[in-house]
Design a protein around this motif. Structure first.
Motif, PDB file in Angstrom:
ATOM      1  N   GLY A 181       0.799  -1.217   0.000  1.00 44.60           N
ATOM      2  CA  GLY A 181       0.000   0.000   0.000  1.00 44.60           C
ATOM      3  C   GLY A 181       0.831   1.266   0.000  1.00 44.60           C
ATOM      4  O   GLY A 181       0.511   2.233  -0.700  1.00 44.60           O
ATOM      5  N   LEU A 182       1.911   1.287   0.770  1.00 42.91           N
ATOM      6  CA  LEU A 182       2.745   2.484   0.833  1.00 42.91           C
ATOM      7  C   LEU A 182       3.405   2.778  -0.512  1.00 42.91           C
ATOM      8  O   LEU A 182       3.506   3.944  -0.924  1.00 42.91           O
ATOM      9  N   CYS A 183       3.863   1.745  -1.198  1.00 41.16           N
ATOM     10  CA  CYS A 183       4.491   1.950  -2.510  1.00 41.16           C
ATOM     11  C   CYS A 183       3.484   2.474  -3.524  1.00 41.16           C
ATOM     12  O   CYS A 183       3.751   3.444  -4.251  1.00 41.16           O
ATOM     13  N   VAL A 184       2.300   1.851  -3.567  1.00 42.16           N
ATOM     14  CA  VAL A 184       1.268   2.297  -4.509  1.00 42.16           C
ATOM     15  C   VAL A 184       0.822   3.712  -4.162  1.00 42.16           C
ATOM     16  O   VAL A 184       0.679   4.570  -5.051  1.00 42.16           O
ATOM     17  N   ALA A 185       0.613   3.966  -2.868  1.00 39.88           N
ATOM     18  CA  ALA A 185       0.153   5.293  -2.448  1.00 39.88           C
ATOM     19  C   ALA A 185       1.211   6.356  -2.746  1.00 39.88           C
ATOM     20  O   ALA A 185       0.868   7.466  -3.171  1.00 39.88           O
ATOM     21  N   GLY A 186       2.477   6.038  -2.534  1.00 44.15           N
ATOM     22  CA  GLY A 186       3.535   7.006  -2.791  1.00 44.15           C
ATOM     23  C   GLY A 186       3.628   7.404  -4.250  1.00 44.15           C
ATOM     24  O   GLY A 186       3.669   8.596  -4.595  1.00 44.15           O
ATOM     25  N   VAL A 187       3.646   6.396  -5.122  1.00 44.50           N
ATOM     26  CA  VAL A 187       3.733   6.689  -6.558  1.00 44.50           C
ATOM     27  C   VAL A 187       2.452   7.385  -7.034  1.00 44.50           C
ATOM     28  O   VAL A 187       2.501   8.330  -7.830  1.00 44.50           O
ATOM     29  N   GLY A 188       1.299   6.910  -6.544  1.00 53.94           N
ATOM     30  CA  GLY A 188       0.032   7.532  -6.923  1.00 53.94           C
ATOM     31  C   GLY A 188      -0.062   8.977  -6.483  1.00 53.94           C
ATOM     32  O   GLY A 188      -0.561   9.841  -7.219  1.00 53.94           O
TER      33      GLY A 188
END
Length: 587
Positions: A181-188
């Motif tokens: 979630g953190l990776c997806v949220a960061g890039v998003g």
């Protein structure tokens, strides 16, 4: 295919079609499906209502109550206040507001986080001239990608955790979703900070609402209690706390002495200030400046309502003091708005006119009948928080303790959230009446009714059947491609169904597919959760998208302008991250 499987698929198919048709309330559709499942013998009578006692119902309901308590406490506004003057450009506003929503969505329900920040965004848009359409959709999408980081951020995570518990006996933990979630949220989030330029600039529906309901500025009165830190200071210093949204019109001293409001005027204890501004701004200023509204009720069950004085009202031509409203009707006048004329006298001395808009406070049981007896027409379309002086960090602290207990595996999630709601009510950060209003009952009914229906897919062997067909389609693909297919399929279905319903149906199917392929079920369940939580293409797939449609002035097709690139980012980042964090091959 057996008869029970045909009936189960037929019932789910009709239910899905009814959701897409969208002519009936979705909670009524779910209840009708449950009744049909019982009648067809698919759902045993003794298990028909088991969904309403499921932990997920407690968790979602508790998250909604806690989100509302935090919104009412003003803690977020207090944190945001120092940086608001620096948000002078659309770029800074999108970055700060979307970032704030994203962070808050990680620890509370994403729709609640969005609701907390929306008034701040609309106020900022009016002050700086930024189009609300520039701010609101990035905030809505930020709430969705922020919600995927923890168990309680979004409903799909909670439901997938339940599916895993049913299959393996061990649910996902609070922070099991965080690495992906953190990776997806960061890039998003980085994309949203730049991609907002893809959105159209439009006037919002909020301006029409302002014209309809903001009938000029309200006038209310508040006093400086003994020991107030502002005593001895100037009026200008106190008024600076309002950020220009509230004007101190007059100072009344010793009951009858009236002084013009000048910035250099020195304040004394028990000075009464006549304040002018919109309801939300007045409420923020009274709480921030620690003032005391005239005639506050001590009861926790007091509620506030806005209404219009009708031509037939007994208030017309009289003052609140003459009518002795507090003693006779049990209501207090907190503020008055009158088109075309500024009010510069004590509220108790204001002679009401037809068309005046009044903010009245009274006991829960008495206020409705009192409004009818007085000939005041309630404005049910608005909720006024004026008169509440309970801004504090208590709800946020309670939520932090609950999250900590869950993270340390001291108590289950449902117990932690249930306890947190009870604590909020006991400490009077929220009244029971407000707590009931905060709960989105149709959502809980949807969940409670669909859980037994979704279980028929497994109990009849339907999940095995679908998994077998999917196995034929993906058996020649690499494992990561099979898992990616599930993610894309969940993402494609959610806009036209409902994220909770999508997970309830697809979760067991994804787990069965993984088993048939000889792969671990966890990455497939994570793919379902991520796909169902990330609906960026329509305004109907998630409440956050629906919530901003009117205020942002968006059209149906606007969502894809920002949502399609963001969806591709989720797929591109999410699939390899799931495979990295959750090995596809069983240990």
């Amino acid at each position: 295919m057996t008869l029970d499987q045909v009936l189960a698929f037929g019932l789910i198919g009709i239910t899905v079609a009814a959701f897409i048709w969208d002519r009936l309330p979705y909670d009524l559709i779910a209840l009708t499906a449950l009744a049909a499942g019982i009648a067809l013998g698919l759902v045993p009578a003794e298990k028909a209502f088991s969904g309403f006692s499921d932990d997920i119902v407690i968790i979602v309901g508790g998250a909604l109550v806690l989100s509302t308590a935090i919104a009412r406490s003003g803690a977020v506004e207090t944190l945001m206040r120092p940086i608001l003057p620096h948000l002078t450009s659309a770029q800074r506003q999108v970055t700060a507001l979307a970032g704030g929503v994203l962070l808050l969505s990680m620890v509370t329900k994403n729709v609640g986080a969005l609701a907390i920040f929306m008034p701040i965004a609309l106020q900022l848009a009016r002050r700086t001239g930024t189009s609300p359409s520039t701010l609101l959709m990035p905030m809505a999408f930020a709430s969705l990608i922020g919600g995927i980081v923890t168990l309680v951020g979004t409903s799909p995570n909670v439901i997938v955790s339940k599916v895993r518990a049913d299959l393996t006996g061990q649910p996902f933990g609070m922070f099991d979703y965080a690495p992906v979630g953190l990776c997806v949220a960061g890039v998003g989030f980085l994309f949203l900070c730049l991609g907002w330029r893809l959105l159209p600039r439009r006037d919002s529906g909020a301006r029409a609402m302002d014209a309809a309901f903001n009938l000029e500025r309200y006038t209310t009165e508040a006093s400086l209690p003994a020991g107030h830190p502002g005593i001895g200071g100037t009026l200008g210093q106190l008024e600076a706390l309002a950020d220009g949204d509230v004007r101190i019109a007059t100072v009344l001293r010793e009951r009858f002495r009236r002084y013009p409001a000048s910035p250099d005027f020195r304040l004394q204890a028990d000075d009464v200030l006549l304040l002018s501004g919109e309801p939300d701004a007045l409420e923020r200023f009274v709480a921030r400046a620690d003032l005391v509204l005239a005639g506050a009720l001590p009861e926790a069950e007091a509620v506030v309502m806005e209404g219009v004085v009708t031509a037939e009202s007994g208030l017309v031509g009289h003052t609140a003091a003459q009518l002795d409203l507090e003693q006779r009707q049990g209501v207090l006048i907190l503020a008055v708005s009158r088109r075309g004329r500024r009010i510069e006298q004590r509220l108790s001395a204001v002679r009401f006119r037809a068309g005046d808009v009044v903010v009245m406070r009274g006991r829960t049981a008495a206020l409705g009948p009192s409004l009818g007896a007085l000939g005041v027409l309630p404005l049910a379309a608005r909720e006024i928080a004026l008169g509440r002086n309970d801004r504090s960090w208590i709800p946020a602290a309670i939520l932090a303790v609950a999250m900590g207990l869950v993270a340390l595996h001291v108590v289950p999630v449902a117990v932690a959230f249930f306890g947190a709601v009870v604590a909020v009510l006991l400490l009077r950060s929220m009244t029971p009446h407000e707590a009931y209003q905060a709960v989105e009952w149709p959502v809980l009914v949807l969940l409670g009714a669909l859980i037994p229906i979704s279980e028929t897919v497994t109990s009849t062997g339907g999940a095995d059947l679908i998994a077998a067909h999917l196995t034929t389609l993906v058996q020649d693909l690499p494992p990561i491609a099979a898992m990616g297919t599930i993610l894309v399929l969940a993402m494609a279905v959610t806009p036209f169904l409902n994220n909770a319903a999508t997970v309830l149906v697809m979760g067991p199917i994804a787990a069965k597919l993984a088993t048939k392929l000889g792969l671990a079920p966890d990455p497939f369940l994570m793919a379902v959760a991520l796909g169902a939580a990330c609906d960026f293409l329509t305004p109907i797939g998630h409440q956050c998208n629906t919530l901003v449609m009117g205020p942002g002035g968006y059209r149906f097709g606007d969502y894809a302008r920002l949502g399609l690139p963001l969806s591709l980012i989720v797929v591109a980042v999410g699939i390899p991250m799931i495979a990295l964090v959750w090995p596809l091959r069983p240990a």
